[in-house]
Design an enzyme around this catalytic site. Sequence first.
Site, PDB file in Angstrom:
ATOM      1  N   ASP A  15      -6.932 -11.278  18.113  1.00  0.00           N
ATOM      2  CA  ASP A  15      -7.950 -12.425  18.060  1.00  0.00           C
ATOM      3  C   ASP A  15      -7.885 -12.881  16.773  1.00  0.00           C
ATOM      4  OD1 ASP A  15      -9.438 -14.827  19.603  1.00  0.00           O
ATOM      5  OD2 ASP A  15     -11.438 -14.096  19.323  1.00  0.00           O
ATOM      6  N   GLY A  16      -8.476 -14.133  16.781  1.00  0.00           N
ATOM      7  CA  GLY A  16      -8.774 -14.525  15.455  1.00  0.00           C
ATOM      8  C   GLY A  16      -7.426 -15.309  14.127  1.00  0.00           C
ATOM      9  N   GLY A  18      -6.281 -17.562  15.374  1.00  0.00           N
ATOM     10  CA  GLY A  18      -6.947 -19.519  14.021  1.00  0.00           C
ATOM     11  C   GLY A  18      -7.853 -20.015  13.596  1.00  0.00           C
ATOM     12  N   THR A  61      -5.401 -15.962  30.989  1.00  0.00           N
ATOM     13  CA  THR A  61      -5.299 -17.631  32.150  1.00  0.00           C
ATOM     14  C   THR A  61      -5.629 -18.403  31.291  1.00  0.00           C
ATOM     15  OG1 THR A  61      -7.065 -15.937  32.811  1.00  0.00           O
ATOM     16  CG2 THR A  61      -5.000 -15.459  33.900  1.00  0.00           C
ATOM     17  N   ASN A  63      -6.570 -19.815  28.095  1.00  0.00           N
ATOM     18  CA  ASN A  63      -5.709 -19.701  26.804  1.00  0.00           C
ATOM     19  C   ASN A  63      -4.541 -21.269  27.235  1.00  0.00           C
ATOM     20  OD1 ASN A  63      -5.002 -16.358  25.146  1.00  0.00           O
ATOM     21  ND2 ASN A  63      -6.828 -18.529  25.280  1.00  0.00           N
ATOM     22  N   TRP A  64      -4.411 -21.453  28.105  1.00  0.00           N
ATOM     23  CA  TRP A  64      -3.939 -22.908  28.979  1.00  0.00           C
ATOM     24  C   TRP A  64      -5.304 -23.859  28.254  1.00  0.00           C
ATOM     25  CZ3 TRP A  64       1.196 -22.041  29.988  1.00  0.00           C
ATOM     26  CH2 TRP A  64       1.305 -21.416  30.733  1.00  0.00           C
ATOM     27  N   ARG A 178     -11.187  -4.896  19.021  1.00  0.00           N
ATOM     28  CA  ARG A 178     -10.794  -6.314  19.414  1.00  0.00           C
ATOM     29  C   ARG A 178     -12.040  -6.574  17.742  1.00  0.00           C
ATOM     30  NH1 ARG A 178     -13.010 -12.053  22.835  1.00  0.00           N
ATOM     31  NH2 ARG A 178     -12.058 -13.447  21.541  1.00  0.00           N
ATOM     32  N   ARG A 184     -16.815  -9.698  23.088  1.00  0.00           N
ATOM     33  CA  ARG A 184     -16.665  -9.817  24.236  1.00  0.00           C
ATOM     34  C   ARG A 184     -15.215  -9.814  24.876  1.00  0.00           C
ATOM     35  NH1 ARG A 184     -17.558 -15.053  21.984  1.00  0.00           N
ATOM     36  NH2 ARG A 184     -16.042 -16.125  21.883  1.00  0.00           N
ATOM     37  N   GLU A 197     -14.522   2.930  25.820  1.00  0.00           N
ATOM     38  CA  GLU A 197     -15.185   2.539  24.226  1.00  0.00           C
ATOM     39  C   GLU A 197     -14.827   1.039  24.010  1.00  0.00           C
ATOM     40  OE1 GLU A 197     -16.811   4.922  23.569  1.00  0.00           O
ATOM     41  OE2 GLU A 197     -17.793   5.862  24.816  1.00  0.00           O
TER      42      GLU A 197
HETATM   43  C1  IPE Z   1      -8.155 -13.245  24.344  1.00  0.00           C
HETATM   44  O1  IPE Z   1      -9.241 -14.582  22.663  1.00  0.00           O
HETATM   45  C2  IPE Z   1      -6.996 -14.041  24.990  1.00  0.00           C
HETATM   46  C3  IPE Z   1      -6.108 -12.982  23.633  1.00  0.00           C
HETATM   47  C4  IPE Z   1      -6.349 -12.933  22.414  1.00  0.00           C
HETATM   48  C5  IPE Z   1      -4.680 -13.232  24.335  1.00  0.00           C
HETATM   49  P1  IPE Z   1      -9.811 -15.720  22.747  1.00  0.00           P
HETATM   50  O2  IPE Z   1     -10.034 -16.339  21.835  1.00  0.00           O
HETATM   51  O3  IPE Z   1      -8.818 -16.950  23.640  1.00  0.00           O
HETATM   52  O4  IPE Z   1     -11.326 -15.762  23.584  1.00  0.00           O
HETATM   53  P2  IPE Z   1     -12.289 -16.320  23.740  1.00  0.00           P
HETATM   54  O5  IPE Z   1     -12.324 -17.823  24.056  1.00  0.00           O
HETATM   55  O6  IPE Z   1     -13.013 -16.330  22.284  1.00  0.00           O
HETATM   56  O7  IPE Z   1     -13.551 -15.356  24.264  1.00  0.00           O
HETATM   57  C1  IPE Z   2      -5.992 -15.726  19.205  1.00  0.00           C
HETATM   58  O1  IPE Z   2      -6.114 -15.768  18.386  1.00  0.00           O
HETATM   59  C2  IPE Z   2      -3.957 -15.812  20.218  1.00  0.00           C
HETATM   60  C3  IPE Z   2      -4.918 -15.835  21.194  1.00  0.00           C
HETATM   61  C4  IPE Z   2      -5.629 -16.428  22.534  1.00  0.00           C
HETATM   62  C5  IPE Z   2      -3.400 -16.880  21.362  1.00  0.00           C
HETATM   63  P1  IPE Z   2      -7.185 -17.743  18.338  1.00  0.00           P
HETATM   64  O2  IPE Z   2      -5.984 -18.732  17.703  1.00  0.00           O
HETATM   65  O3  IPE Z   2      -7.738 -17.340  19.979  1.00  0.00           O
HETATM   66  O4  IPE Z   2      -7.706 -17.487  17.120  1.00  0.00           O
HETATM   67  P2  IPE Z   2      -9.151 -17.884  17.163  1.00  0.00           P
HETATM   68  O5  IPE Z   2     -10.080 -17.387  17.757  1.00  0.00           O
HETATM   69  O6  IPE Z   2      -8.728 -19.636  17.585  1.00  0.00           O
HETATM   70  O7  IPE Z   2      -9.679 -17.823  15.384  1.00  0.00           O
HETATM   71 MG    MG Z   3      -9.731 -16.591  19.747  1.00  0.00          MG
END
Ligand code: IPE
Ligand code: IPE
Ligand code: MG
Length: 230
Positions: A15-16, A18, A61, A63-64, A178, A184, A197
């Site tokens: 994650d991160g 974006g 599921t 992320n769509w 994470r 979360r 853990e």
């Molecule tokens: C979790 O990240 C899913 C993946 C890393 C594939 P998200 O960015 O989708 O999670 P939320 O929306 O912050 O909980």
């Molecule tokens: C995780 O990074 C990639 C996917 C969920 C596919 P994000 O795209 O969620 O990045 P942030 O959380 O917006 O920074």
């Molecule tokens: Mg994210």
Amino acid sequence: MDERILPRHIGIIMDGNGRWAKKRLMPRTAGHVQGAKAFRKCMRHCIDIGIECVTFYAFSTENWKRPKEEVNAIMKLFSDYLDEGLDTEKDDVVMRFIGDMEPLDDSLKKKIAKLTSDTAGNHGMVCNIAVNYGGRDDILHAVKQLIKDGADPDSITEDSIGEKLYTAGLPDVDLIIRPSGEQRISNFLIWQAAYAEYVFMDVLWPDFNEKHLDSAIEEFSRRNRRFGGV
Ligand code: IPE
Ligand code: IPE
Ligand code: MG
């Protein structure tokens, strides 16, 4: 480092991406491209340190819900990755994809099926990529399978549910990492993580490197796991 207690199964929420791109005034997709590089690095390191199984959360599921362009760019990255011709034979890695592959493009589904079958006979690390994966969907899918198989309700056990999950045959996840600062689970391996853990880290996924993985494992080996005992 050799004194560490290694987790058998590590789950990583990538994650991160974006936020990494936003900080650089770049489009979100640039963050995903960089994230894919961090994934390769991290997978390599897992092999090198002798991890038995690792699961990378790549697409949930939920992320769509993202803009179509972003979803398409992520799917394209998966496809490029599968085209690369991984050196899975040399590394002896077993590649698996967990989640509901049904809504994916036919060409992507074919590539996934090919890499899965090409590496099924390997004996090294198991690398799961969670695509269109949701922990609730995993449990729902398992329950449906049991019912379709005509399971007698009184004979259903935790193990029989576990055998129908996408991770069937693999050890429960011991350590969930994470990055990105969020604390979360976001529907990742909720059944399998009953006694995991958690290590939350203040680094965005594209910046995640071998040192971060080592430090998460060190943190894990300092934890006192009791599994409800004393
Ligand atoms: C979790 O990240 C899913 C993946 C890393 C594939 P998200 O960015 O989708 O999670 P939320 O929306 O912050 O909980
Ligand atoms: C995780 O990074 C990639 C996917 C969920 C596919 P994000 O795209 O969620 O990045 P942030 O959380 O917006 O920074
Ligand atoms: Mg994210």
